[in-house]
Design an enzyme around this catalytic site. Structure first.
Site, PDB file in Angstrom:
ATOM      1  N   HIS A   1      -8.123   1.880  -4.734  1.00 40.69           N
ATOM      2  CA  HIS A   1      -9.215   1.712  -3.761  1.00 40.69           C
ATOM      3  C   HIS A   1      -9.783   3.088  -3.456  1.00 40.69           C
ATOM      4  O   HIS A   1      -9.143   3.916  -2.814  1.00 40.69           O
ATOM      5  CB  HIS A   1      -8.660   1.048  -2.493  1.00 40.69           C
ATOM      6  CG  HIS A   1      -9.620   1.023  -1.350  1.00 40.69           C
ATOM      7  ND1 HIS A   1      -9.211   0.774  -0.050  1.00 40.69           N
ATOM      8  CD2 HIS A   1     -10.967   1.204  -1.282  1.00 40.69           C
ATOM      9  CE1 HIS A   1     -10.257   0.814   0.754  1.00 40.69           C
ATOM     10  NE2 HIS A   1     -11.337   1.079   0.032  1.00 40.69           N
TER      11      HIS A   1
ATOM     12  N   ASP B   1      -4.572   3.951  -2.079  1.00 41.64           N
ATOM     13  CA  ASP B   1      -5.735   4.350  -1.282  1.00 41.64           C
ATOM     14  C   ASP B   1      -6.089   5.801  -1.572  1.00 41.64           C
ATOM     15  O   ASP B   1      -5.305   6.706  -1.289  1.00 41.64           O
ATOM     16  CB  ASP B   1      -5.424   4.188   0.205  1.00 41.64           C
ATOM     17  CG  ASP B   1      -5.312   2.735   0.620  1.00 41.64           C
ATOM     18  OD1 ASP B   1      -6.280   1.987   0.398  1.00 41.64           O
ATOM     19  OD2 ASP B   1      -4.264   2.351   1.160  1.00 41.64           O
TER      20      ASP B   1
ATOM     21  N   MET C   1      -8.396   8.825  -0.624  1.00 44.03           N
ATOM     22  CA  MET C   1      -9.226   9.257   0.507  1.00 44.03           C
ATOM     23  C   MET C   1      -9.549  10.735   0.380  1.00 44.03           C
ATOM     24  O   MET C   1      -8.687  11.540   0.016  1.00 44.03           O
ATOM     25  CB  MET C   1      -8.504   8.961   1.821  1.00 44.03           C
ATOM     26  CG  MET C   1      -8.191   7.479   2.001  1.00 44.03           C
ATOM     27  SD  MET C   1      -7.498   7.078   3.614  1.00 44.03           S
ATOM     28  CE  MET C   1      -5.856   7.757   3.452  1.00 44.03           C
TER      29      MET C   1
ATOM     30  N   MET D   1     -11.889   5.495  -1.540  1.00 40.59           N
ATOM     31  CA  MET D   1     -12.571   5.792  -0.281  1.00 40.59           C
ATOM     32  C   MET D   1     -13.083   7.216  -0.374  1.00 40.59           C
ATOM     33  O   MET D   1     -12.694   8.104   0.391  1.00 40.59           O
ATOM     34  CB  MET D   1     -11.620   5.602   0.903  1.00 40.59           C
ATOM     35  CG  MET D   1     -11.309   4.160   1.190  1.00 40.59           C
ATOM     36  SD  MET D   1     -10.103   3.957   2.537  1.00 40.59           S
ATOM     37  CE  MET D   1      -8.576   3.981   1.604  1.00 40.59           C
TER      38      MET D   1
ATOM     39  N   SER E   1       0.835  -1.196   0.000  1.00 39.98           N
ATOM     40  CA  SER E   1       0.000   0.000   0.000  1.00 39.98           C
ATOM     41  C   SER E   1       0.872   1.248   0.000  1.00 39.98           C
ATOM     42  O   SER E   1       1.660   1.478   0.923  1.00 39.98           O
ATOM     43  CB  SER E   1      -0.902   0.008   1.233  1.00 39.98           C
ATOM     44  OG  SER E   1      -1.594   1.238   1.321  1.00 39.98           O
TER      45      SER E   1
ATOM     46  N   HIS F   1      -1.089  -1.058  -4.381  1.00 43.04           N
ATOM     47  CA  HIS F   1      -2.388  -0.654  -3.853  1.00 43.04           C
ATOM     48  C   HIS F   1      -2.359   0.836  -3.554  1.00 43.04           C
ATOM     49  O   HIS F   1      -1.492   1.323  -2.825  1.00 43.04           O
ATOM     50  CB  HIS F   1      -2.686  -1.451  -2.575  1.00 43.04           C
ATOM     51  CG  HIS F   1      -4.068  -1.247  -2.053  1.00 43.04           C
ATOM     52  ND1 HIS F   1      -5.164  -1.872  -2.590  1.00 43.04           N
ATOM     53  CD2 HIS F   1      -4.535  -0.484  -1.031  1.00 43.04           C
ATOM     54  CE1 HIS F   1      -6.259  -1.519  -1.920  1.00 43.04           C
ATOM     55  NE2 HIS F   1      -5.900  -0.675  -0.969  1.00 43.04           N
TER      56      HIS F   1
ATOM     57  N   MET G   1     -12.140  -5.102   4.345  1.00 39.48           N
ATOM     58  CA  MET G   1     -11.363  -4.250   5.234  1.00 39.48           C
ATOM     59  C   MET G   1     -11.295  -4.900   6.612  1.00 39.48           C
ATOM     60  O   MET G   1     -12.336  -5.158   7.236  1.00 39.48           O
ATOM     61  CB  MET G   1     -11.992  -2.865   5.339  1.00 39.48           C
ATOM     62  CG  MET G   1     -11.979  -2.057   4.050  1.00 39.48           C
ATOM     63  SD  MET G   1     -10.311  -1.750   3.423  1.00 39.48           S
ATOM     64  CE  MET G   1      -9.580  -0.835   4.790  1.00 39.48           C
TER      65      MET G   1
ATOM     66  N   ASP H   1      -7.300  -6.028   3.434  1.00 44.40           N
ATOM     67  CA  ASP H   1      -6.510  -4.827   3.696  1.00 44.40           C
ATOM     68  C   ASP H   1      -6.733  -4.399   5.135  1.00 44.40           C
ATOM     69  O   ASP H   1      -7.872  -4.186   5.562  1.00 44.40           O
ATOM     70  CB  ASP H   1      -6.932  -3.709   2.743  1.00 44.40           C
ATOM     71  CG  ASP H   1      -6.110  -2.441   2.923  1.00 44.40           C
ATOM     72  OD1 ASP H   1      -5.129  -2.447   3.694  1.00 44.40           O
ATOM     73  OD2 ASP H   1      -6.446  -1.425   2.272  1.00 44.40           O
TER      74      ASP H   1
END
Length: 218
Positions: free
Chosen positions: A67, A36, A38, A69, A9, A34, A138, A176
């Site tokens: 991913h 993230d 956000m 979010m 990540s 990966h 998650m 994750d």
């Protein structure tokens, strides 16, 4: 199940030298990267956007696993596809029409995924398995790295593995949150085949050793 794949990540990387970090984990044996995303609204943190994904894309050949979010997610799907994502996953809570969102991701040439928070039931994905290439469980509450693994989610992983088997589709089952040498075998035993690891890789002095140890323990 597929062989274990390790997806470091980027959130745990050294942000002062991200390009170098991406190249380093690929050389060390990472299968995916990966990323993230956000927004400070859907989760209580802000990370980065499609501009950074696009800037990092030339640094590695491995798939970029994005991913989201963020909420709403739909207005940003095209931007992340154009930035170079191969996989785009989003939460059922991030928009009104999960089915349509997954159709859109596939139409953009990416592989769609659904992310289940600790309190999100497996039924949220039951009626979109035909459109789903990845399910991410998650095992922490999303928004921050370095949290402790929630063992109660192992039952959810096992249930999803059975659902995938019954569907007859090749759907990756990803985990994750708090993935370490100690928790990786628990995830694998429950049915996961893609392990996202942040501090367990980027916090280690030797990335190759850390990735190999996660794969071996799983």
């Amino acid at each position: 199940m597929n062989p274990t794949r390790i997806a470091p990540s980027l959130l745990a990387a050294d942000f002062t030298r991200l390009g170098e970090e991406v190249r380093a984990v690929e050389r060390a044996g990472a299968d995916w990267l990966h990323l993230d995303i956000m927004d400070g609204h859907f989760v209580p943190n802000i990370s980065y956007g499609p501009g950074l994904v696009k800037a990092l894309r030339p640094a590695a050949a491995m798939p970029f696993d994005v991913h989201l979010m963020i909420a709403p997610a739909d207005p940003f799907l095209a931007a992340f596809a154009e930035a170079g994502a191969q996989w785009i996953s989003l939460h059922p809570e991030a928009g009104p029409h999960l089915h349509r969102s997954l159709q859109t991701i596939r139409a953009l040439g990416c592989r769609p995924g659904v992310v289940l928070n600790p309190a999100t039931p497996v039924e949220s994905v039951a009626h979109v398995l035909d459109l789903t290439d990845l399910i991410l469980v998650m095992t922490v509450n999303p928004g921050f790295g370095g949290q402790s693994f929630l063992r109660a989610q192992l039952g959810k992983i096992a249930t999803l593995r059975r659902m995938i088997a019954e569907s007859g589709r090749d759907i990756a089952l990803q985990v994750d949150g708090g993935v370490t040498r100690e928790t990786a075998p628990l995830c694998r035993e429950a049915g996961a085949d893609v392990l996202v690891a942040g501090t367990a890789v980027f916090g280690a002095p030797d990335y190759a050793e850390a990735i190999a140890a996660l794969r071996e323990s799983a």
